[in-house]
Write a protein that holds these residues in place. Structure first.
Motif, PDB file in Angstrom:
ATOM      1  N   GLN A 159       0.729  -1.199   0.141  1.00  0.00           N
ATOM      2  CA  GLN A 159      -0.218  -0.029   0.081  1.00  0.00           C
ATOM      3  C   GLN A 159       0.785   1.397  -0.034  1.00  0.00           C
ATOM      4  OE1 GLN A 159      -3.455  -0.285  -0.325  1.00  0.00           O
ATOM      5  NE2 GLN A 159      -2.925   2.013  -0.916  1.00  0.00           N
ATOM      6  N   SER A 160       2.026   1.263   0.805  1.00  0.00           N
ATOM      7  CA  SER A 160       3.366   2.260   0.608  1.00  0.00           C
ATOM      8  C   SER A 160       3.648   2.558  -0.815  1.00  0.00           C
ATOM      9  CB  SER A 160       4.121   2.252   1.517  1.00  0.00           C
ATOM     10  OG  SER A 160       4.967   1.119   1.308  1.00  0.00           O
ATOM     11  N   ILE A 161       3.732   1.524  -1.372  1.00  0.00           N
ATOM     12  CA  ILE A 161       4.319   1.539  -2.652  1.00  0.00           C
ATOM     13  C   ILE A 161       2.937   2.395  -3.738  1.00  0.00           C
ATOM     14  CG2 ILE A 161       5.220   0.221  -5.188  1.00  0.00           C
ATOM     15  CD1 ILE A 161       7.224   0.599  -2.832  1.00  0.00           C
ATOM     16  N   ILE A 162       2.012   1.772  -3.482  1.00  0.00           N
ATOM     17  CA  ILE A 162       0.997   2.248  -4.581  1.00  0.00           C
ATOM     18  C   ILE A 162       0.606   3.714  -4.178  1.00  0.00           C
ATOM     19  CG2 ILE A 162      -1.830   1.989  -4.872  1.00  0.00           C
ATOM     20  CD1 ILE A 162      -1.565  -0.848  -4.060  1.00  0.00           C
ATOM     21  N   ASN A 163       0.629   4.285  -2.577  1.00  0.00           N
ATOM     22  CA  ASN A 163       0.236   5.693  -2.481  1.00  0.00           C
ATOM     23  C   ASN A 163       1.490   6.484  -3.159  1.00  0.00           C
ATOM     24  OD1 ASN A 163      -1.775   4.641  -1.124  1.00  0.00           O
ATOM     25  ND2 ASN A 163      -0.850   5.018   0.831  1.00  0.00           N
ATOM     26  N   GLN A 164       2.764   6.028  -2.977  1.00  0.00           N
ATOM     27  CA  GLN A 164       3.719   6.807  -3.676  1.00  0.00           C
ATOM     28  C   GLN A 164       3.721   6.916  -5.076  1.00  0.00           C
ATOM     29  OE1 GLN A 164       6.019   8.633  -1.521  1.00  0.00           O
ATOM     30  NE2 GLN A 164       6.307   9.596  -3.857  1.00  0.00           N
ATOM     31  N   THR A 165       3.442   5.904  -5.760  1.00  0.00           N
ATOM     32  CA  THR A 165       3.437   5.691  -7.295  1.00  0.00           C
ATOM     33  C   THR A 165       2.100   6.651  -7.627  1.00  0.00           C
ATOM     34  OG1 THR A 165       4.075   3.528  -7.262  1.00  0.00           O
ATOM     35  CG2 THR A 165       3.129   4.232  -9.213  1.00  0.00           C
ATOM     36  N   GLU A 166       1.015   6.477  -7.034  1.00  0.00           N
ATOM     37  CA  GLU A 166      -0.104   7.528  -7.427  1.00  0.00           C
ATOM     38  C   GLU A 166       0.250   9.021  -7.317  1.00  0.00           C
ATOM     39  OE1 GLU A 166      -3.140   6.516  -4.814  1.00  0.00           O
ATOM     40  OE2 GLU A 166      -3.870   4.914  -6.119  1.00  0.00           O
ATOM     41  N   LYS A 167       0.992   9.439  -6.379  1.00  0.00           N
ATOM     42  CA  LYS A 167       1.480  10.790  -6.295  1.00  0.00           C
ATOM     43  C   LYS A 167       2.659  10.779  -7.219  1.00  0.00           C
ATOM     44  CE  LYS A 167       1.222  10.817  -1.193  1.00  0.00           C
ATOM     45  NZ  LYS A 167       1.917  10.956   0.296  1.00  0.00           N
ATOM     46  N   ASP A 168       3.344   9.890  -7.583  1.00  0.00           N
ATOM     47  CA  ASP A 168       4.318  10.212  -8.604  1.00  0.00           C
ATOM     48  C   ASP A 168       3.879  10.292  -9.996  1.00  0.00           C
ATOM     49  OD1 ASP A 168       6.360  10.147  -6.846  1.00  0.00           O
ATOM     50  OD2 ASP A 168       6.925   8.003  -7.183  1.00  0.00           O
ATOM     51  N   ILE A 169       2.915   9.493 -10.115  1.00  0.00           N
ATOM     52  CA  ILE A 169       2.235   9.649 -11.502  1.00  0.00           C
ATOM     53  C   ILE A 169       1.363  10.931 -11.735  1.00  0.00           C
ATOM     54  CG2 ILE A 169       0.440   8.513 -13.078  1.00  0.00           C
ATOM     55  CD1 ILE A 169       1.553   5.876 -12.139  1.00  0.00           C
ATOM     56  N   THR A 170       0.641  11.528 -10.695  1.00  0.00           N
ATOM     57  CA  THR A 170      -0.079  12.466 -10.648  1.00  0.00           C
ATOM     58  C   THR A 170       0.842  13.764 -10.905  1.00  0.00           C
ATOM     59  OG1 THR A 170      -1.664  11.671  -9.062  1.00  0.00           O
ATOM     60  CG2 THR A 170      -1.639  14.117  -9.274  1.00  0.00           C
ATOM     61  N   VAL A 171       1.912  13.951 -10.321  1.00  0.00           N
ATOM     62  CA  VAL A 171       2.933  14.947 -10.442  1.00  0.00           C
ATOM     63  C   VAL A 171       3.286  15.065 -11.968  1.00  0.00           C
ATOM     64  CG1 VAL A 171       5.170  15.801  -9.817  1.00  0.00           C
ATOM     65  CG2 VAL A 171       3.329  15.246  -8.142  1.00  0.00           C
ATOM     66  N   PHE A 172       3.655  13.666 -12.425  1.00  0.00           N
ATOM     67  CA  PHE A 172       4.026  13.309 -13.782  1.00  0.00           C
ATOM     68  C   PHE A 172       3.203  13.842 -14.698  1.00  0.00           C
ATOM     69  CE2 PHE A 172       5.035  10.328 -17.294  1.00  0.00           C
ATOM     70  CZ  PHE A 172       6.051  10.351 -17.784  1.00  0.00           C
ATOM     71  N   VAL A 173       2.165  13.685 -14.541  1.00  0.00           N
ATOM     72  CA  VAL A 173       0.982  13.973 -15.820  1.00  0.00           C
ATOM     73  C   VAL A 173       0.660  15.581 -15.550  1.00  0.00           C
ATOM     74  CG1 VAL A 173      -1.282  13.570 -16.670  1.00  0.00           C
ATOM     75  CG2 VAL A 173      -0.076  12.011 -15.757  1.00  0.00           C
ATOM     76  N   LYS A 174       0.740  16.058 -14.681  1.00  0.00           N
ATOM     77  CA  LYS A 174       0.313  17.428 -14.387  1.00  0.00           C
ATOM     78  C   LYS A 174       1.687  18.269 -15.018  1.00  0.00           C
ATOM     79  CE  LYS A 174      -2.906  17.375 -10.524  1.00  0.00           C
ATOM     80  NZ  LYS A 174      -3.277  17.744  -9.197  1.00  0.00           N
ATOM     81  N   LYS A 175       2.716  17.802 -14.663  1.00  0.00           N
ATOM     82  CA  LYS A 175       3.947  18.562 -15.514  1.00  0.00           C
ATOM     83  C   LYS A 175       3.848  18.429 -16.999  1.00  0.00           C
ATOM     84  CE  LYS A 175       7.468  17.850 -11.966  1.00  0.00           C
ATOM     85  NZ  LYS A 175       8.934  17.469 -11.551  1.00  0.00           N
ATOM     86  N   ILE A 176       3.219  17.695 -17.321  1.00  0.00           N
ATOM     87  CA  ILE A 176       3.191  17.263 -18.998  1.00  0.00           C
ATOM     88  C   ILE A 176       2.144  18.487 -19.314  1.00  0.00           C
ATOM     89  CG2 ILE A 176       2.335  15.990 -20.718  1.00  0.00           C
ATOM     90  CD1 ILE A 176       3.533  13.556 -19.407  1.00  0.00           C
ATOM     91  N   ILE A 177       0.884  18.312 -18.583  1.00  0.00           N
ATOM     92  CA  ILE A 177      -0.177  19.313 -18.967  1.00  0.00           C
ATOM     93  C   ILE A 177       0.498  20.798 -18.899  1.00  0.00           C
ATOM     94  CG2 ILE A 177      -2.460  20.271 -18.058  1.00  0.00           C
ATOM     95  CD1 ILE A 177      -3.033  17.173 -17.193  1.00  0.00           C
ATOM     96  N   ASN A 178       1.254  21.250 -17.808  1.00  0.00           N
ATOM     97  CA  ASN A 178       1.842  22.516 -17.472  1.00  0.00           C
ATOM     98  C   ASN A 178       2.852  22.980 -18.863  1.00  0.00           C
ATOM     99  OD1 ASN A 178       0.320  22.734 -15.202  1.00  0.00           O
ATOM    100  ND2 ASN A 178       1.995  22.160 -13.887  1.00  0.00           N
ATOM    101  N   SER A 179       3.340  21.916 -19.187  1.00  0.00           N
ATOM    102  CA  SER A 179       4.229  22.023 -20.383  1.00  0.00           C
ATOM    103  C   SER A 179       3.497  22.316 -21.595  1.00  0.00           C
ATOM    104  CB  SER A 179       5.285  20.926 -20.652  1.00  0.00           C
ATOM    105  OG  SER A 179       4.611  19.877 -21.027  1.00  0.00           O
ATOM    106  N   MET A 180       2.401  21.992 -21.515  1.00  0.00           N
ATOM    107  CA  MET A 180       1.525  22.340 -22.685  1.00  0.00           C
ATOM    108  C   MET A 180       0.637  23.435 -22.639  1.00  0.00           C
ATOM    109  SD  MET A 180       0.110  18.076 -23.311  1.00  0.00           S
ATOM    110  CE  MET A 180      -0.815  18.587 -24.799  1.00  0.00           C
ATOM    111  N   ASN A 181       0.888  24.185 -21.648  1.00  0.00           N
ATOM    112  CA  ASN A 181       0.271  25.661 -21.244  1.00  0.00           C
ATOM    113  C   ASN A 181      -1.333  25.626 -21.400  1.00  0.00           C
ATOM    114  OD1 ASN A 181       2.794  27.273 -21.171  1.00  0.00           O
ATOM    115  ND2 ASN A 181       2.915  27.004 -23.394  1.00  0.00           N
TER     116      ASN A 181
END
Length: 277
Positions: free
Chosen positions: A56-78
């Motif tokens: 569960q700790s791995i799942i929680n951390q991975t969810e946070k990492d992916i959310t940040v990962f995708v949001k950075k891509i969205i921000n890079s697309m303005n």
């Protein structure tokens, strides 16, 4: 509402697919799902409780990492108005996990990043080629080096078998993108060559969309894929479309691979593969 799925393993190779899926979801006013397949190995000496806490700790951390990962891509697309849903699925095999998910959920398209493969991986099968062969949902393959650009034209390579039904699906895909649609067929020696002007007029009436027809005799010195590549260099499509036979035997697939699966190994432009029939 339509649903578009894009897979990610948090690698650089998946960024292009995510960008493409975002733009496609916006154009089609579709729901965007980011799908991540994971599997947490269990040390044999651990108790079930210890393993579940660790998992569960791995799942929680991975969810946070992916959310940040995708949001950075969205921000890079303005962009600021992109909503997505992250789904995590536990499966030891990534491709099987994806196939199980799309079998259990209604979705319209699935986007996946691809970077090609060497000779060994061609025989074993990459995630992308396995999806193309087995998926009931159209698979959109995005090369890892692809950069966002206006979607202007789609090249449809056809064997002329059931092509009108296939064009209906392609028109549905390109209409929201307001893109050109070109149908390409290389006729064998004994095949009839279409009157392209008449064919285009007839198809435009049936599809309520302009379809450019390119139909010429095959050059026996080249393979089908070589001829498609020649057309690609001249036409410079934004995407290539194939309809793939999925019910051939394993021997057939090894001797004469699906055009779509084979093309995915070295294509430099996006490709969409539909299940034929």
């Amino acid at each position: 509402m339509e649903t578009i799925i894009v897979t990610t393993d948090l690698s650089v190779n998946s960024k292009a697919a995510i960008r493409f899926a975002i733009n496609l979801a916006r154009a089609r006013k579709a729901q965007l799902i980011v799908l991540h397949i994971y599997h947490v190995l269990r040390p044999t000496i651990w108790s079930e409780n210890a393993y579940q806490v660790y998992k569960q700790s791995i799942i929680n951390q991975t969810e946070k990492d992916i959310t940040v990962f995708v949001k950075k891509i969205i921000n890079s697309m303005n962009l600021s108005d992109v909503n997505f849903r992250l789904i995590m699925k536990d499966h030891v095999d990534a491709t099987e996990g994806i196939l199980e998910f799309i079998a259990a959920h209604t979705c319209n398209y699935i986007c996946i990043g691809t970077r090609g493969a060497g000779a060994i991986k061609k025989i074993i099968g990459t995630h992308t080629s396995r999806l193309i062969i087995h998926s009931s949902v159209p698979v959109i393959c995005i090369p890892s080096g692809y950069r966002n650009r206006p979607f202007k034209r789609l090249l449809y390579a056809t064997d002329m078998n059931n092509y009108e039904a296939e064009l209906i699906r392609l028109v549905d895909f390109v209409r929201p993108l307001q893109a050109e649609l070109r149908m390409l067929h290389m006729a064998a020696e004994n095949e009839f060559i279409l009157d392209t002007a008449s064919a285009e007029e007839s198809l435009e009436k049936k599809m309520n969309y302009k379809v450019e027809v390119v139909n010429h005799q095959r050059n026996v010195l080249y393979s089908v894929l070589q001829e498609i590549n020649i057309e690609t260099k001249q036409y410079k499509p934004s995407m290539i479309a194939f309809f793939t036979h999925q019910n051939r035997s394993l021997l057939d697939k090894l001797i004469l691979p699906s055009n779509a699966a084979e093309f995915s190994f070295y294509s430099q432009i996006p490709m969409i593969s539909f299940k034929k029939g």
